[in-house]
Design a protein around this motif. Structure first.
Motif, PDB file in Angstrom:
ATOM      1  N   GLY A  83       0.799  -1.225   0.000  1.00 30.46           N
ATOM      2  CA  GLY A  83       0.000   0.000   0.000  1.00 30.46           C
ATOM      3  C   GLY A  83       0.832   1.276   0.000  1.00 30.46           C
ATOM      4  N   ARG A  84       2.167   1.176   0.118  1.00 38.23           N
ATOM      5  CA  ARG A  84       3.013   2.387   0.125  1.00 38.23           C
ATOM      6  C   ARG A  84       2.983   3.072  -1.244  1.00 38.23           C
ATOM      7  NH1 ARG A  84       2.602   3.705   4.365  1.00 38.23           N
ATOM      8  NH2 ARG A  84       1.181   1.969   4.404  1.00 38.23           N
ATOM      9  N   GLU A  85       2.905   4.354  -1.187  1.00 38.46           N
ATOM     10  CA  GLU A  85       2.862   5.191  -2.404  1.00 38.46           C
ATOM     11  C   GLU A  85       4.047   4.930  -3.336  1.00 38.46           C
ATOM     12  OE1 GLU A  85       1.212   7.732  -4.887  1.00 38.46           O
ATOM     13  OE2 GLU A  85       0.324   7.392  -2.890  1.00 38.46           O
ATOM     14  N   GLU A  86       5.267   4.804  -2.717  1.00 42.63           N
ATOM     15  CA  GLU A  86       6.494   4.743  -3.508  1.00 42.63           C
ATOM     16  C   GLU A  86       6.829   3.323  -4.001  1.00 42.63           C
ATOM     17  OE1 GLU A  86       6.124   5.019  -0.263  1.00 42.63           O
ATOM     18  OE2 GLU A  86       7.860   4.335   0.894  1.00 42.63           O
ATOM     19  N   ARG A 110      -4.892  -3.674  -5.339  1.00 44.05           N
ATOM     20  CA  ARG A 110      -4.525  -3.352  -6.726  1.00 44.05           C
ATOM     21  C   ARG A 110      -5.687  -2.686  -7.445  1.00 44.05           C
ATOM     22  NH1 ARG A 110      -2.402  -7.745 -11.080  1.00 44.05           N
ATOM     23  NH2 ARG A 110      -4.496  -8.544 -10.742  1.00 44.05           N
ATOM     24  N   ALA A 114      -3.216   0.503  -6.126  1.00 43.00           N
ATOM     25  CA  ALA A 114      -1.825   0.207  -5.727  1.00 43.00           C
ATOM     26  C   ALA A 114      -1.120  -0.499  -6.872  1.00 43.00           C
ATOM     27  CB  ALA A 114      -1.814  -0.672  -4.478  1.00 43.00           C
ATOM     28  N   ARG A 115       0.215  -0.287  -6.973  1.00 44.96           N
ATOM     29  CA  ARG A 115       0.963  -0.956  -8.050  1.00 44.96           C
ATOM     30  C   ARG A 115       1.462  -2.318  -7.558  1.00 44.96           C
ATOM     31  NH1 ARG A 115       4.750   2.610 -11.740  1.00 44.96           N
ATOM     32  NH2 ARG A 115       4.920   0.582 -12.749  1.00 44.96           N
ATOM     33  N   ARG A 135      11.124   4.148  -8.448  1.00 44.51           N
ATOM     34  CA  ARG A 135      10.172   3.484  -7.543  1.00 44.51           C
ATOM     35  C   ARG A 135      10.916   2.405  -6.767  1.00 44.51           C
ATOM     36  NH1 ARG A 135       4.655   4.718  -9.228  1.00 44.51           N
ATOM     37  NH2 ARG A 135       3.990   3.253  -7.619  1.00 44.51           N
TER      38      ARG A 135
END
Ligand code: SF4
Lengths: 364, 83
Positions: A83-86, A110, A114-115, A135
């Motif tokens: 879930g982290r942005e980066e 996802r 989220a990626r 990233r």
């Protein structure tokens, strides 16, 4: 296909079943054999082997599905990382639908943006990190000794490339310690183990010495019907004639000493550590953590992951399924609230999970 | 996810660090860095998660079937002293 078809030969399979039946007829006590590998569980279901064995040969599934034994806490910590942005979070596809806290999952995260990317090899995660230098790419490392050397090799590659944005969240587990803990428990009397074929490709036969030393049979088995039936016949032979040592019924894939190179790569990168197992709790030195040389690639060192203590859904009986204590259909949710499209626990998510195998290949 | 497949080597790449293997009609690339056997074109490899983990030996493969047949024969004749 070569090395597959010969082991599906109907005549050989029939002869093996007949020989097992004959041997079983002479038994005073039923025999309980545990298969600890998820791929064995799937193969046994798929080829309907339970149904063709005599009633006094009982096959029970153990804790050999890597997705299933990953603890609820580790799933939730992975969800936190993903879930982290980066972060670009990379994982084997099997893990995406495992339910975590608040019925979240990687799949749901996802869908929410989220990626999270599915990879089929740790090398793909490394390649991803090379392409996306801005990233942080995290790889969710799960699996037993078959898989952990591949993660180790990928980590060596990341080190060689001097990547600054790649890390592994290691939940890798070791097979012999969990088998030892099952033998020591009073819950289930196991007469013999079908030892996991491809874990043994890496670790070899000697690693199971403690099983035969305790008077139980240990036979390393392949994954085709004749492989599994032949191994069962060999277990019965060993139990009758006396245990002669760890036997390999899967010589085309397993050497007595295992794969020394893979063992060396594994040891260079990882070191055994205590680990939490779903349904089995904490087992001493049963997991793999990254050595300090690889701290820069250790997600636990690179992120302030909260120390969670998650509890699995109390209605899900995966824990007992994984210890071989109940059959999946003894769970009240099985096939009703819990199906492969609406899984309540990891044993129904993974294709190698016992609940999923029972659902797909019902016993007649 | 622990599934491993036997594939036949059809080519080598990148200083023999990578093998192209054929599995049931499709081709894939696998790393050879975890393998502790020498390999040649036409050899069969057991592959898992992007890596070859074992070279399959024809003779060893036949041995298991021979062992199974021996066990079957022993059971049929009721004579168990086969070792
Ligand atoms: S059937 Fe579903 S809820 Fe029941 S033990 Fe299996 S995974 Fe858990």
């Amino acid at each position: 296909m070569k090395y597959i078809d010969e082991y599906r030969d109907p005549e050989l399979v029939r002869e093996l079943v007949r020989a097992i039946a004959k041997r079983a007829a002479g038994l005073d006590q039923p025999v309980t054999i545990m298969e600890v590998c998820g791929s064995h569980t799937t193969a046994i279901g798929r080829f309907g082997l339970r149904g063709i064995l005599p009633a006094n040969i009982r096959l029970v599934s153990g804790p050999g599905c890597p997705v299933c034994v990953t603890s609820a806490t580790d799933i939730d910590r992975a969800l936190w990382l993903a879930g982290r942005e980066e972060v670009i979070f990379t994982s084997y596809g099997d893990l995406l639908r495992v339910p975590g806290a608040d019925s979240g999952s990687l799949e749901k995260l996802r869908a929410a943006g989220a990626r999270i990317e599915i990879v089929s090899s740790a090398l793909e995660a490394v390649a991803r990190a090379r392409r996306e230098a801005d990233r942080k790419v995290v790889f969710f490392g799960i699996g037993f000794e078959t898989t952990s050397p591949t993660a180790a090799a990928a980590l060596l590659e990341a080190e060689r490339l001097k990547l600054k944005n790649f890390s592994v969240y290691s939940c890798h587990k070791l097979m012999p310690p969990v088998m030892r803990s099952l033998l020591q428990s009073d819950e289930l009397r196991i007469d013999g183990f079908l030892c996991p074929g491809h874990v043994s490709t890496i670790i070899g036969a000697e690693a199971y010495r403690f099983i035969t030393a305790s008077g139980r049979a240990a036979v390393i088995a392949g994954f085709e019907p004749a492989d599994i039936l032949g191994a069962i016949l060999l277990i019965l032979e060993e139990l009758k004639e006396g245990i002669s040592g760890v036997r390999i019924a899967y010589r085309r894939a397993v050497k007595a000493t295992g794969n020394r190179r893979a063992q060396a790569v594994l040891n260079e990168v990882f070191t055994p550590a205590d680990a939490d197992w779903r349904g089995l709790g904490r087992i001493r030195k049963s997991g793999l953590k990254l050595r300090s040389r690889f701290a820069a690639f250790n997600a636990e060192k690179q992120f302030a992951i909260p120390a969670l203590t998650s509890r699995p859904d109390p209605a899900c009986r995966c824990g007992e399924v994984l210890r071989g204590l109940i059959r999946p259909d003894a769970c009240a949710l099985f096939g009703r609230a819990c199906t492969p499209s609406t899984p309540h626990g990891p044993c129904m998510v993974s294709t190698e999970g016992s609940c999923a195998a029972f659902f797909r290949y019902p016993e007649i | 996810m622990c599934i491993s497949f036997p594939g036949r080597i059809t080519a080598f790449k990148e200083d023999d660090e990578i093998a192209v293997i054929e599995i049931g009609g499709t081709e894939r690339e696998v790393s050879l860095t975890l393998l502790d056997d020498e390999v040649d074109l036409g050899d069969y490899l057991l592959c898992h998660a992007g890596f070859a983990i074992h070279r399959i030996d024809q003779q060893e493969a036949e041995q298991s079937i021979a062992l199974f047949n021996e066990l079957i024969r022993a059971e049929k004749t009721g004579e168990n002293e086969i070792y």
